[in-house]
Every structure is written in C-alpha cells, then in structure tokens.
Design a protein around this motif. Sequence first.
Motif, PDB file in Angstrom:
ATOM      1  N   TYR A  58       0.843  -1.187   0.000  1.00  0.00           N
ATOM      2  CA  TYR A  58       0.000   0.000   0.000  1.00  0.00           C
ATOM      3  C   TYR A  58       0.882   1.242   0.000  1.00  0.00           C
ATOM      4  CZ  TYR A  58      -3.918  -2.995   1.380  1.00  0.00           C
ATOM      5  OH  TYR A  58      -4.882  -3.965   1.430  1.00  0.00           O
ATOM      6  N   TYR A  59       0.337   2.295  -0.601  1.00  0.00           N
ATOM      7  CA  TYR A  59       0.975   3.611  -0.573  1.00  0.00           C
ATOM      8  C   TYR A  59      -0.059   4.651  -0.183  1.00  0.00           C
ATOM      9  CZ  TYR A  59       4.552   1.313  -3.429  1.00  0.00           C
ATOM     10  OH  TYR A  59       5.519   0.458  -3.898  1.00  0.00           O
ATOM     11  N   THR A  60       0.369   5.647   0.556  1.00  0.00           N
ATOM     12  CA  THR A  60      -0.510   6.769   0.774  1.00  0.00           C
ATOM     13  C   THR A  60      -0.614   7.552  -0.535  1.00  0.00           C
ATOM     14  OG1 THR A  60      -1.009   8.566   2.326  1.00  0.00           O
ATOM     15  CG2 THR A  60       1.261   8.424   1.532  1.00  0.00           C
ATOM     16  N   ASP A  61      -1.726   8.261  -0.720  1.00  0.00           N
ATOM     17  CA  ASP A  61      -2.000   8.892  -2.008  1.00  0.00           C
ATOM     18  C   ASP A  61      -0.899   9.845  -2.471  1.00  0.00           C
ATOM     19  OD1 ASP A  61      -5.642   9.173  -1.616  1.00  0.00           O
ATOM     20  OD2 ASP A  61      -4.351   7.514  -2.246  1.00  0.00           O
ATOM     21  N   SER A  62      -0.301  10.547  -1.537  1.00  0.00           N
ATOM     22  CA  SER A  62       0.659  11.589  -1.912  1.00  0.00           C
ATOM     23  C   SER A  62       1.942  11.041  -2.532  1.00  0.00           C
ATOM     24  CB  SER A  62       1.000  12.452  -0.705  1.00  0.00           C
ATOM     25  OG  SER A  62       1.643  11.681   0.293  1.00  0.00           O
ATOM     26  N   VAL A  63       2.200   9.735  -2.399  1.00  0.00           N
ATOM     27  CA  VAL A  63       3.445   9.178  -2.944  1.00  0.00           C
ATOM     28  C   VAL A  63       3.206   8.140  -4.037  1.00  0.00           C
ATOM     29  CG1 VAL A  63       4.534   9.541  -0.697  1.00  0.00           C
ATOM     30  CG2 VAL A  63       3.742   7.243  -1.319  1.00  0.00           C
ATOM     31  N   LYS A  64       1.959   7.858  -4.328  1.00  0.00           N
ATOM     32  CA  LYS A  64       1.665   6.864  -5.370  1.00  0.00           C
ATOM     33  C   LYS A  64       2.268   7.284  -6.699  1.00  0.00           C
ATOM     34  CE  LYS A  64      -2.621   4.966  -3.481  1.00  0.00           C
ATOM     35  NZ  LYS A  64      -4.097   4.905  -3.589  1.00  0.00           N
ATOM     36  N   GLY A  65       2.912   6.324  -7.343  1.00  0.00           N
ATOM     37  CA  GLY A  65       3.550   6.604  -8.619  1.00  0.00           C
ATOM     38  C   GLY A  65       4.946   7.180  -8.508  1.00  0.00           C
ATOM     39  N   THR A  77      16.463  -6.765   4.758  1.00  0.00           N
ATOM     40  CA  THR A  77      16.351  -5.317   4.556  1.00  0.00           C
ATOM     41  C   THR A  77      15.110  -5.002   3.720  1.00  0.00           C
ATOM     42  OG1 THR A  77      18.767  -5.074   4.627  1.00  0.00           O
ATOM     43  CG2 THR A  77      17.523  -3.283   3.616  1.00  0.00           C
ATOM     44  N   VAL A  78      14.495  -3.889   4.048  1.00  0.00           N
ATOM     45  CA  VAL A  78      13.390  -3.353   3.250  1.00  0.00           C
ATOM     46  C   VAL A  78      13.825  -2.002   2.715  1.00  0.00           C
ATOM     47  CG1 VAL A  78      11.010  -2.525   3.308  1.00  0.00           C
ATOM     48  CG2 VAL A  78      11.647  -4.607   4.530  1.00  0.00           C
ATOM     49  N   TYR A  79      13.429  -1.716   1.489  1.00  0.00           N
ATOM     50  CA  TYR A  79      13.850  -0.485   0.828  1.00  0.00           C
ATOM     51  C   TYR A  79      12.652   0.389   0.494  1.00  0.00           C
ATOM     52  CZ  TYR A  79      18.069  -3.245   0.100  1.00  0.00           C
ATOM     53  OH  TYR A  79      19.184  -4.022   0.290  1.00  0.00           O
ATOM     54  N   LEU A  80      12.898   1.681   0.426  1.00  0.00           N
ATOM     55  CA  LEU A  80      11.911   2.625  -0.076  1.00  0.00           C
ATOM     56  C   LEU A  80      12.598   3.474  -1.139  1.00  0.00           C
ATOM     57  CD1 LEU A  80       8.965   3.619   0.254  1.00  0.00           C
ATOM     58  CD2 LEU A  80       9.884   5.456   1.705  1.00  0.00           C
ATOM     59  N   GLN A  81      12.286   3.193  -2.388  1.00  0.00           N
ATOM     60  CA  GLN A  81      12.817   3.976  -3.503  1.00  0.00           C
ATOM     61  C   GLN A  81      11.923   5.197  -3.674  1.00  0.00           C
ATOM     62  OE1 GLN A  81      15.602   3.522  -5.441  1.00  0.00           O
ATOM     63  NE2 GLN A  81      15.102   5.476  -6.426  1.00  0.00           N
ATOM     64  N   MET A  82      12.528   6.375  -3.617  1.00  0.00           N
ATOM     65  CA  MET A  82      11.783   7.626  -3.668  1.00  0.00           C
ATOM     66  C   MET A  82      12.234   8.398  -4.899  1.00  0.00           C
ATOM     67  SD  MET A  82      12.573   8.405   0.349  1.00  0.00           S
ATOM     68  CE  MET A  82      11.594   9.881   0.490  1.00  0.00           C
ATOM     69  N   ASP A  83      11.354   8.561  -5.837  1.00  0.00           N
ATOM     70  CA  ASP A  83      11.649   9.290  -7.072  1.00  0.00           C
ATOM     71  C   ASP A  83      10.784  10.541  -7.169  1.00  0.00           C
ATOM     72  OD1 ASP A  83      11.771   6.058  -8.614  1.00  0.00           O
ATOM     73  OD2 ASP A  83      13.481   7.279  -7.983  1.00  0.00           O
ATOM     74  N   SER A  84      11.190  11.433  -8.062  1.00  0.00           N
ATOM     75  CA  SER A  84      10.438  12.681  -8.294  1.00  0.00           C
ATOM     76  C   SER A  84      10.127  13.383  -6.980  1.00  0.00           C
ATOM     77  CB  SER A  84       9.144  12.378  -9.053  1.00  0.00           C
ATOM     78  OG  SER A  84       9.421  11.740 -10.286  1.00  0.00           O
ATOM     79  N   LEU A  85      11.139  13.521  -6.162  1.00  0.00           N
ATOM     80  CA  LEU A  85      10.943  14.092  -4.831  1.00  0.00           C
ATOM     81  C   LEU A  85      10.524  15.553  -4.914  1.00  0.00           C
ATOM     82  CD1 LEU A  85      13.924  12.327  -3.109  1.00  0.00           C
ATOM     83  CD2 LEU A  85      11.564  12.226  -2.312  1.00  0.00           C
ATOM     84  N   ILE A  86       9.666  15.936  -3.997  1.00  0.00           N
ATOM     85  CA  ILE A  86       9.173  17.303  -3.894  1.00  0.00           C
ATOM     86  C   ILE A  86       9.430  17.819  -2.491  1.00  0.00           C
ATOM     87  CG2 ILE A  86       7.443  16.986  -5.706  1.00  0.00           C
ATOM     88  CD1 ILE A  86       5.345  16.541  -3.548  1.00  0.00           C
ATOM     89  N   ALA A  87       9.320  19.121  -2.320  1.00  0.00           N
ATOM     90  CA  ALA A  87       9.629  19.724  -1.030  1.00  0.00           C
ATOM     91  C   ALA A  87       8.765  19.144   0.092  1.00  0.00           C
ATOM     92  CB  ALA A  87       9.448  21.232  -1.105  1.00  0.00           C
TER      93      ALA A  87
END
Length: 125
Positions: A58-65, A77-87
């Motif tokens: 599951y993802y919260t709406d603000s980070v989907k996609g 280990t679990v990873y969180l890949q974060m792309d198109s980061l915003i402020a």
Amino acid sequence: LQLVESGGTLVQPGGSLRLSCAASGFTLDYFAIVWFHQAPGKEREGVSCISSSGGTIYYTDSVKGRFTISRDNAENTVYLQMDSLIAEDTAYYYCAAGTKSYPSSCDLSLAYDYWGQGTRVTVSA
C-alpha cells in the motif's frame, strides 16, 4: 532487536533517494514492514507498507507513482525507492516491523511492534 534506517540526505527537487531499513537481532521474513514520515510540526503518517509475503503493498496517495517499497529477505532489509521528490517529502522517515494476522496483511496504522530511529530526508534546491 533493532531496525536501522539509512539513506536520508539532502536532495534537490525532482531527485531520487533509496532508503534502507535493516534489521539486526531478528529476521524480517515474518514481519510486515511500514515506512512512516513525520514532517516538522506534523503527525507521523504512514507512507507505504509491504506484507511479510511481499504480495500486498500500500501507498498513501501523496506518494503513489513516485515511491516504491520492496523487501530483500536474504539481506534482511526493506527499501523505499523515492523518485520525483518534492519539497513536501521533507521529513524524518521511520520504518517499523510488526506481525499481522495474515502473511498478506499490512496497513499504514501505527500498530507495529519494532521501530527504528529514523533518517532525515530534506528536499530543497
């Protein structure tokens, strides 16, 4: 029993980061894992979770996609890949592990048993 987050740093808007959540003293195989973030002055919010089987995410709406959670049980280990980061992604990020009713279960609640100390992500030009 310990969870240690790493990978947080300063990054420009539009950039990418990969956060890691490594376990020591226990195996993550049977645990659902969740990532939370907490921005200054705001409540801790669930960002993404993955079930122990890996089959439910599951993802919260603000980070989907933009964010992708994954687990590597061989690396514990679990990873969180974060792309198109915003402020607005600027926050401390925490991982937590918990046992759920079914291997296919996870949720974005605070009902997890083991917590890490967090890693700081700052998105700024």
